[in-house]
Design an enzyme around this catalytic site. Structure first.
Site, PDB file in Angstrom:
ATOM      1  N   HIS B 119       0.116  -0.530  -2.906  1.00 24.35           N
ATOM      2  CA  HIS B 119       0.338  -1.172  -4.205  1.00 24.35           C
ATOM      3  C   HIS B 119       0.118  -0.095  -5.279  1.00 24.35           C
ATOM      4  O   HIS B 119      -0.673   0.816  -5.089  1.00 24.35           O
ATOM      5  CB  HIS B 119      -0.709  -2.279  -4.333  1.00 24.35           C
ATOM      6  N   ASP B 196      -8.148  -0.649   0.267  1.00 25.68           N
ATOM      7  CA  ASP B 196      -7.792  -1.728  -0.642  1.00 25.68           C
ATOM      8  C   ASP B 196      -7.811  -3.032   0.160  1.00 25.68           C
ATOM      9  O   ASP B 196      -6.957  -3.242   1.022  1.00 25.68           O
ATOM     10  CB  ASP B 196      -6.404  -1.463  -1.235  1.00 25.68           C
ATOM     11  N   GLN B 199      -5.628  -7.877  -0.077  1.00 25.02           N
ATOM     12  CA  GLN B 199      -4.893  -8.866   0.725  1.00 25.02           C
ATOM     13  C   GLN B 199      -5.607  -9.220   2.027  1.00 25.02           C
ATOM     14  O   GLN B 199      -5.162 -10.119   2.746  1.00 25.02           O
ATOM     15  CB  GLN B 199      -3.482  -8.347   1.056  1.00 25.02           C
ATOM     16  N   LYS B 222      -7.622 -13.536  -5.931  1.00 22.74           N
ATOM     17  CA  LYS B 222      -6.781 -13.724  -4.754  1.00 22.74           C
ATOM     18  C   LYS B 222      -7.525 -14.476  -3.659  1.00 22.74           C
ATOM     19  O   LYS B 222      -6.998 -14.679  -2.571  1.00 22.74           O
ATOM     20  CB  LYS B 222      -6.308 -12.365  -4.217  1.00 22.74           C
ATOM     21  N   CYS B 362       5.033  -4.365  -7.069  1.00 20.47           N
ATOM     22  CA  CYS B 362       4.199  -3.225  -7.413  1.00 20.47           C
ATOM     23  C   CYS B 362       4.140  -2.204  -6.286  1.00 20.47           C
ATOM     24  O   CYS B 362       3.085  -1.606  -6.036  1.00 20.47           O
ATOM     25  CB  CYS B 362       2.775  -3.659  -7.797  1.00 20.47           C
TER      26      CYS B 362
END
Lengths: 143, 407
Positions: B119, B196, B199, B222, B362
């Protein structure tokens, strides 16, 4: 066709699937690219201008149905007109998007009036304007 | 495990939009009643500026904020609350690492390795850092299904590689990367690994010590929590040595006209008034996930993913991005429809109250790598149901006809 099937309307669908002015223009006198950075769409606009008259024009590139149809309709409208008239139409298109256009002005936009409803969706305003914005910067660069 | 928590009935937004099929969960999730009520209660009963006041109400705000940090610490298996920094979101967490650790540790000629599917939030901070320091930014490439291999990682690392940045789950492929193995490879090379987790943390159990990552970033919004609260986990010995990112109130011990000593971890990295309301909301979200259990969440999300995946494959002209196995998708189904631009896909779906994402999500470098301009993406959460999938599939199957094609 149900209501939701008319979402884009026939004019827009037709210009998207069967664009008349989507091709290369070898005799172009000027050319510029327009990009919509939020969705990655980009078009390349070419015009053949002689003595202040847009004698021919075409576009290439990729984009959604709204951006492609809008560019095709725009070219249909401006070919044969003077650059001043094209600027005037771009100005009217902008007014239409901002919902400030009068009935008689809307008539001047002919088929481009088909974009009036789609343009009320904030997320699609940029798509509808891509071709016109590119035209304005092309005319700016080339007097 | 409390299966009643799987239901949409716990999410007030669906009382307002009864017909809404919400399939943009990777962008942000809807909020359960318990989270909304917890934030509401904080502002009604506990609000004051935490860590500042010497009066009762400020003490209760501080307690609520500290207790949220403890909940996060347990949730991701960190050693100590000193390793948990509250930020606005994963983007800010990653920028914190790039600006603070990066500027203190990267110099000319060093290499930064970034997975190509990252991203923009896990790519631009490194790109900017590399430019500023004269370092070299390298990309680790995946195959068309989003697979990264240990061999490719080993080959891409050099003695100059100071850092490797990769998502645990890509926001396009939905594929789970073998972070633990990658962390071992990186550490054997003297390279730090930044993960990261935006997700992954909402969908699978994540244990930072087991994974062995040096930094982990994720966003509250999220994972059922409010917008504006995020987390950076960092190994304590690294955080200790890092200079502050932002400066101002609450991050100093002593300040004079020409210098200051900085507050202890984690406050050194939390300048200014903190988002205590967001933190208690995140705490409530962690409680919700805890009560429901990741076993139930994963089971439900995998079932729904498989259902959507199999039916999408039956529709002509639809192409799913990534692995040919729904188990590799973790609720994320990016796709294209031949002849229909993703923007049009999303707009037509919206006209039938089906909310999906369209664009480059993104991740422009990845789209170029895959050779597609942009994609549409449906992303699921446990509170979706079979009816949502059915409505999505019906809308998808009808797209080309509505765009004026014969089929």
């Amino acid at each position: 066709m149900g209501l939701e099937d008319n979402f884009y309307g026939e004019v827009l669908l037709d210009h998207n699937l069967h664009p008349v002015h989507r091709h290369d223009l070898p005799c172009a006198t000027c050319r510029t690219d327009g990009v919509n950075p939020s969705c990655g769409d980009d078009i390349s606009l070419s015009l053949e201008i002689h003595d202040g008259i847009i004698e021919n024009g075409a576009f290439t590139g990729v984009g959604c149905a709204v951006s492609q149809a809008s560019a095709d309709i725009m070219l249909e409208l401006i070919i044969g007109k003077t650059t001043d008239e094209a600027r005037h139409l771009a100005h009217l298109f902008d007014k239409m998007i901002r919902s400030e256009i009068t009935e008689s002005e809307l008539e001047e936009l002919e088929e481009a009036g088909a974009l009036q409803n789609v343009s009320k969706m904030p997320a699609r305003v940029k798509c509808a304007k891509l071709g016109w914005r590119t035209l304005e910067s092309l005319l700016e660069e080339n007097g | 495990m409390n299966e009643a928590l799987l239901s949409k009935a716990n999410f007030p937004v669906f009382e307002v939009y009864k017909n809404l099929v919400y399939l943009d969960n990777s962008a942000t999730q809807q909020k359960p009643r318990s989270v909304i009520e917890r934030v509401d209660r904080y502002y009604r009963e506990e609000n004051a500026n935490p860590m500042r006041g010497l009066y009762g109400l400020s003490v209760s705000a501080t307690e609520a904020y500290d207790s949220a940090r403890e909940a996060v610490c347990k949730f991701i298996g960190a050693d100590s609350t000193r390793e948990i920094i509250f930020t606005r979101n994963a983007t800010e967490s990653l920028n914190l690492v790039a600006y603070s650790w990066g500027r203190a540790n990267i110099s000319e000629g060093d290499e930064l390795l970034v997975a190509i599917s990252e991203h923009h939030s896990d790519l631009l901070p490194w790109q900017i850092l590399a430019k500023e320091k004269g370092a070299v930014l390298k990309y680790l490439e995946c195959d068309q299904t989003g697979l990264y291999t240990a061999e490719a990682l080993r080959a891409a690392l050099s003695e100059k590689t100071k850092l490797f940045a990769i998502a645990q789950i890509s926001n396009i492929f939905g594929r789970l990367n073998p972070i633990k193995e990658f962390a071992e490879i990186c550490h054997a090379n003297g390279t730090l690994i930044v993960c990261d987790g935006a997700q992954s943390v909402p969908h699978i159990p994540v244990d930072v010590k087991d994974l062995g990552v040096d930094f982990l970033a994720f966003s509250g919004h999220k994972m059922l929590a409010p917008m504006g609260i995020g987390v950076l986990y960092g190994r304590e010995e690294l955080l200790e040595k890092m200079p502050p990112f932002l400066s101002g109130g609450e991050m100093i011990e002593y300040v004079t006209l020409c210098g200051a000593t900085y507050a202890e971890l984690p406050h050194k990295f939390e300048a200014g008034t903190v988002n205590a309301g967001g933190a208690v909301g995140l705490h409530a979200a962690i409680d919700y996930i805890g009560e429901l259990g990741f076993e139930a969440i994963e089971k439900r999300e995998n079932e729904l993913t498989a259902l959507a995946f199999e039916q999408m494959k039956q529709i002509p002209y639809v192409h799913i991005i990534g692995a040919d196995d729904p188990a590799e998708h973790h609720g994320i189904l990016a796709f294209t429809v031949e002849g229909v631009h993703p923007h049009d896909i999303a707009a037509l779906m919206d006209s039938q109250d089906v909310a999906i994402r369209a664009g480059h999500h993104c991740a422009q470098p990845l789209h170029r790598h895959l050779g597609v301009q942009s994609t549409a993406r449906a992303s699921l959460a446990f509170y979706n149901d079979e009816q949502d999938i059915e409505r999505f599939i019906t809308a998808l199957g009808d797209l080309r006809r509505r765009m004026g094609y014969g089929t």
